[in-house]
Design a protein around this motif. Structure first.
Motif, PDB file in Angstrom:
ATOM      1  N   VAL A  15       0.784  -1.378   0.062  1.00  0.00           N
ATOM      2  CA  VAL A  15      -0.017  -0.113   0.051  1.00  0.00           C
ATOM      3  C   VAL A  15       0.958   1.247   0.066  1.00  0.00           C
ATOM      4  O   VAL A  15       2.005   1.104   0.397  1.00  0.00           O
ATOM      5  N   ARG A  16       0.290   2.311  -0.369  1.00  0.00           N
ATOM      6  CA  ARG A  16       1.167   3.764  -0.349  1.00  0.00           C
ATOM      7  C   ARG A  16       0.537   4.413   0.999  1.00  0.00           C
ATOM      8  O   ARG A  16       1.095   5.274   1.437  1.00  0.00           O
ATOM      9  N   GLY A  17      -0.546   4.036   1.569  1.00  0.00           N
ATOM     10  CA  GLY A  17      -0.987   4.441   2.796  1.00  0.00           C
ATOM     11  C   GLY A  17      -0.304   3.956   3.929  1.00  0.00           C
ATOM     12  O   GLY A  17       0.657   3.194   3.802  1.00  0.00           O
ATOM     13  N   LYS A  18      -0.943   4.014   5.192  1.00  0.00           N
ATOM     14  CA  LYS A  18      -0.249   3.543   6.587  1.00  0.00           C
ATOM     15  C   LYS A  18      -0.989   2.109   6.731  1.00  0.00           C
ATOM     16  O   LYS A  18      -2.237   2.173   7.034  1.00  0.00           O
ATOM     17  N   MET A  19      -0.296   1.169   7.063  1.00  0.00           N
ATOM     18  CA  MET A  19      -0.770  -0.077   7.451  1.00  0.00           C
ATOM     19  C   MET A  19      -0.158  -0.523   8.852  1.00  0.00           C
ATOM     20  O   MET A  19       0.903  -0.478   9.016  1.00  0.00           O
ATOM     21  N   THR A  20      -1.050  -0.760   9.892  1.00  0.00           N
ATOM     22  CA  THR A  20      -0.732  -1.146  11.275  1.00  0.00           C
ATOM     23  C   THR A  20      -1.192  -2.354  11.630  1.00  0.00           C
ATOM     24  O   THR A  20      -2.382  -2.489  11.381  1.00  0.00           O
ATOM     25  N   ALA A  21      -0.304  -3.243  11.878  1.00  0.00           N
ATOM     26  CA  ALA A  21      -0.665  -4.617  12.559  1.00  0.00           C
ATOM     27  C   ALA A  21      -1.086  -4.330  14.189  1.00  0.00           C
ATOM     28  O   ALA A  21      -0.667  -3.575  14.932  1.00  0.00           O
ATOM     29  N   ARG A  22      -2.208  -5.110  14.417  1.00  0.00           N
ATOM     30  CA  ARG A  22      -2.667  -5.090  15.870  1.00  0.00           C
ATOM     31  C   ARG A  22      -2.822  -3.640  16.587  1.00  0.00           C
ATOM     32  O   ARG A  22      -2.182  -3.335  17.453  1.00  0.00           O
ATOM     33  N   ALA A  23      -3.486  -2.791  15.800  1.00  0.00           N
ATOM     34  CA  ALA A  23      -3.860  -1.578  16.130  1.00  0.00           C
ATOM     35  C   ALA A  23      -4.735  -1.292  17.180  1.00  0.00           C
ATOM     36  O   ALA A  23      -6.094  -1.903  17.029  1.00  0.00           O
ATOM     37  N   PRO A  24      -4.662  -0.663  18.344  1.00  0.00           N
ATOM     38  CA  PRO A  24      -5.591  -0.811  19.377  1.00  0.00           C
ATOM     39  C   PRO A  24      -6.697   0.275  18.760  1.00  0.00           C
ATOM     40  O   PRO A  24      -6.489   1.416  18.072  1.00  0.00           O
ATOM     41  N   LEU A  25      -8.028  -0.035  19.085  1.00  0.00           N
ATOM     42  CA  LEU A  25      -9.119   0.790  18.410  1.00  0.00           C
ATOM     43  C   LEU A  25      -9.715   1.517  19.527  1.00  0.00           C
ATOM     44  O   LEU A  25     -10.502   2.254  19.298  1.00  0.00           O
ATOM     45  N   ALA A  26      -9.604   1.068  20.812  1.00  0.00           N
ATOM     46  CA  ALA A  26     -10.058   1.830  21.947  1.00  0.00           C
ATOM     47  C   ALA A  26      -9.897   3.404  22.097  1.00  0.00           C
ATOM     48  O   ALA A  26     -10.755   4.143  22.080  1.00  0.00           O
ATOM     49  N   PRO A  27      -8.727   3.740  21.516  1.00  0.00           N
ATOM     50  CA  PRO A  27      -8.624   5.297  21.532  1.00  0.00           C
ATOM     51  C   PRO A  27      -9.386   6.011  20.302  1.00  0.00           C
ATOM     52  O   PRO A  27      -9.370   7.055  20.385  1.00  0.00           O
ATOM     53  N   LEU A  28      -9.526   5.109  19.327  1.00  0.00           N
ATOM     54  CA  LEU A  28     -10.382   5.752  18.137  1.00  0.00           C
ATOM     55  C   LEU A  28     -11.825   5.679  18.263  1.00  0.00           C
ATOM     56  O   LEU A  28     -12.433   6.127  17.147  1.00  0.00           O
ATOM     57  N   VAL A  29     -12.593   5.322  19.460  1.00  0.00           N
ATOM     58  CA  VAL A  29     -13.947   5.346  19.436  1.00  0.00           C
ATOM     59  C   VAL A  29     -14.347   6.008  20.737  1.00  0.00           C
ATOM     60  O   VAL A  29     -13.706   6.027  21.556  1.00  0.00           O
ATOM     61  N   TRP A  30     -15.618   6.407  20.533  1.00  0.00           N
ATOM     62  CA  TRP A  30     -16.132   7.252  21.486  1.00  0.00           C
ATOM     63  C   TRP A  30     -16.206   6.467  22.956  1.00  0.00           C
ATOM     64  O   TRP A  30     -16.047   7.106  24.154  1.00  0.00           O
ATOM     65  N   PHE A  31     -16.502   5.144  23.055  1.00  0.00           N
ATOM     66  CA  PHE A  31     -16.350   4.668  24.349  1.00  0.00           C
ATOM     67  C   PHE A  31     -15.072   4.483  24.995  1.00  0.00           C
ATOM     68  O   PHE A  31     -15.143   3.930  26.245  1.00  0.00           O
ATOM     69  N   ALA A  36      -8.284  -4.652  19.648  1.00  0.00           N
ATOM     70  CA  ALA A  36      -7.314  -4.150  18.571  1.00  0.00           C
ATOM     71  C   ALA A  36      -7.811  -4.719  17.321  1.00  0.00           C
ATOM     72  O   ALA A  36      -8.658  -5.758  16.950  1.00  0.00           O
ATOM     73  N   ALA A  37      -7.538  -3.938  16.256  1.00  0.00           N
ATOM     74  CA  ALA A  37      -7.755  -4.257  14.701  1.00  0.00           C
ATOM     75  C   ALA A  37      -6.528  -5.361  14.286  1.00  0.00           C
ATOM     76  O   ALA A  37      -5.420  -4.931  14.758  1.00  0.00           O
ATOM     77  N   GLN A  38      -6.791  -6.315  13.704  1.00  0.00           N
ATOM     78  CA  GLN A  38      -5.867  -7.322  13.258  1.00  0.00           C
ATOM     79  C   GLN A  38      -4.984  -6.370  12.482  1.00  0.00           C
ATOM     80  O   GLN A  38      -3.654  -6.494  12.542  1.00  0.00           O
ATOM     81  N   TRP A  39      -5.622  -5.729  11.430  1.00  0.00           N
ATOM     82  CA  TRP A  39      -4.855  -4.588  10.726  1.00  0.00           C
ATOM     83  C   TRP A  39      -5.826  -3.460  10.625  1.00  0.00           C
ATOM     84  O   TRP A  39      -6.781  -3.481  10.406  1.00  0.00           O
ATOM     85  N   LEU A  40      -4.981  -2.313  10.660  1.00  0.00           N
ATOM     86  CA  LEU A  40      -5.820  -0.809  10.342  1.00  0.00           C
ATOM     87  C   LEU A  40      -4.822  -0.318   9.495  1.00  0.00           C
ATOM     88  O   LEU A  40      -3.769   0.006   9.104  1.00  0.00           O
ATOM     89  N   PHE A  41      -5.768   0.096   8.316  1.00  0.00           N
ATOM     90  CA  PHE A  41      -5.238   0.652   7.125  1.00  0.00           C
ATOM     91  C   PHE A  41      -6.049   2.014   6.794  1.00  0.00           C
ATOM     92  O   PHE A  41      -7.017   2.299   6.869  1.00  0.00           O
ATOM     93  N   GLU A  42      -4.965   3.192   6.583  1.00  0.00           N
ATOM     94  CA  GLU A  42      -5.100   4.352   6.335  1.00  0.00           C
ATOM     95  C   GLU A  42      -4.782   4.756   5.044  1.00  0.00           C
ATOM     96  O   GLU A  42      -3.509   4.895   4.936  1.00  0.00           O
ATOM     97  N   PRO A  43      -5.519   4.611   4.029  1.00  0.00           N
ATOM     98  CA  PRO A  43      -5.197   4.789   2.440  1.00  0.00           C
ATOM     99  C   PRO A  43      -4.835   6.164   2.353  1.00  0.00           C
ATOM    100  O   PRO A  43      -5.281   7.123   2.803  1.00  0.00           O
ATOM    101  N   ALA A  44      -4.064   6.300   1.173  1.00  0.00           N
ATOM    102  CA  ALA A  44      -3.397   7.536   0.690  1.00  0.00           C
ATOM    103  C   ALA A  44      -4.369   8.488   0.005  1.00  0.00           C
ATOM    104  O   ALA A  44      -4.544   9.486  -0.158  1.00  0.00           O
ATOM    105  N   ASP A  45      -5.103   7.327  -1.061  1.00  0.00           N
ATOM    106  CA  ASP A  45      -6.113   7.897  -1.795  1.00  0.00           C
ATOM    107  C   ASP A  45      -7.230   6.696  -1.931  1.00  0.00           C
ATOM    108  O   ASP A  45      -6.942   5.769  -1.748  1.00  0.00           O
ATOM    109  N   ALA A  46      -8.341   7.299  -3.064  1.00  0.00           N
ATOM    110  CA  ALA A  46      -9.171   6.041  -3.260  1.00  0.00           C
ATOM    111  C   ALA A  46      -8.390   5.061  -4.117  1.00  0.00           C
ATOM    112  O   ALA A  46      -8.954   3.794  -4.137  1.00  0.00           O
TER     113      ALA A  46
END
Length: 304
Positions: A15-31, A36-46
């Motif tokens: 990928v050209r964006g950011k890929m993170t393994a075992r990324a904690p999701l608690a900081p990203l949600v309101w609760f 964790a996400a097995q993989w968290l992908f933040e793409p560079a574009d569509a």
């Protein structure tokens, strides 16, 4: 949903964006709870997202994550890939006198403010929904008498196969807080249409909505927004209140005393605490009124 997450570690496409393994999701949600996400992908574009999904093992689950405001991430985490649309997808621009092109990662506040500055009325209600355009389109987000289906012209979606398609609003099968968007697809932009308006009047309506929300909702708490859908002819908060659930606590989770259709994380609640509290509320409401409340909050991932 419980059990061990399947292993997709060895088959992540480049990928050209950011890929993170075992990324904690608690900081990203309101609760502020959950695994964790097995993989968290933040793409560079569509195109980055499209190429990735096309190359990804078809059996790998894919889930889009916006601001995480209407979601319980279970404590065992989310298998497969969680896609989070960042800054490249957060642009909003006026197309003409009544229409805005909005990135799937743009917030309701940004959309409504841009509409105000462009003199486009009818989008003020988005100011009150703590989410992103992608979530609004998928869930037919609404508040204060308006819904996404009232303003959506079309949306650009990347299907789980990687195919990029443009879908008109009438292809989404909208009902109350629901669309028929395919599983694993990601909304990358939307065209919203309002009507001509005066920026000062639009701002006044946004201020009115913000004040009403401030007065009635526990905004500064770890919460997930409206927990249950309003049944036909009823208000969920009223049914919860009449069932004696105001302030009800389970573990570190509590039914809000300010607005009984909100659950709160008041003391390091696990997601299991929050979900179990919601189920207990549903049980008590059914016993009291005979009405079965439906969850509005998404519950995703694996139980521990």
């Amino acid at each position: 949903m419980s059990g061990a997450a399947p292993a997709f570690d060895t088959i992540m496409p480049p990928v050209r964006g950011k890929m993170t393994a075992r990324a904690p999701l608690a900081p990203l949600v309101w609760f502020k709870s959950g695994g964790a996400a097995q993989w968290l992908f933040e793409p560079a574009d569509a195109d980055d997202l499209s190429a990735f999904l096309a190359a990804l093992d078809p059996s790998a689950p894919v889930m889009a994550l916006g601001l995480g405001s209407n979601m319980i991430v279970r404590d065992g985490g989310v298998p497969g890939v969680v896609v989070r649309l960042g800054k490249p997808f957060a642009k909003v621009e006026a197309v003409d006198a009544t229409t805005l092109r909005c990135g799937g990662g743009a917030s309701g506040i940004l959309v409504s403010s841009t509409a105000r500055d462009a003199g486009v009325a009818g989008l003020e209600f988005l100011r009150s929904i703590p989410g992103t355009v992608g979530g609004f389109v998928r869930m037919n987000g609404g508040a204060y008498g308006r819904e996404t289906c009232d303003i959506l012209v079309e949306c650009d979606v990347i299907l789980r196969s990687g195919e990029q398609v443009t879908l008109p609003a009438d292809a989404l099968g909208y009902t109350y807080r629901h669309s028929s968007l395919p599983e694993g697809s990601v909304v990358v932009s939307a065209l919203f249409r309002g009507e001509p308006g005066e920026p000062a009047a639009i701002q006044a309506e946004m201020d009115r909505i913000a004040a009403a929300r401030e007065e009635s909702q526990p905004l500064r708490s770890k919460t997930g927004g409206s927990t249950f859908k309003n049944p036909d002819g009823h208000r969920a908060w009223q049914l919860v209140d009449e069932a004696g659930c105001r302030g009800l606590q389970l573990g570190g989770a509590q039914v809000s005393e300010k607005h009984t259709n909100f659950l709160l994380n008041i003391d390091n609640a696990t997601s299991a605490d929050i979900e179990a509290l919601g189920e207990e509320v549903r049980r008590r409401v059914k016993a009291k009124s005979g009405i079965e409340l439906e969850w509005e909050i998404q519950r995703v991932g694996l139980s521990k």
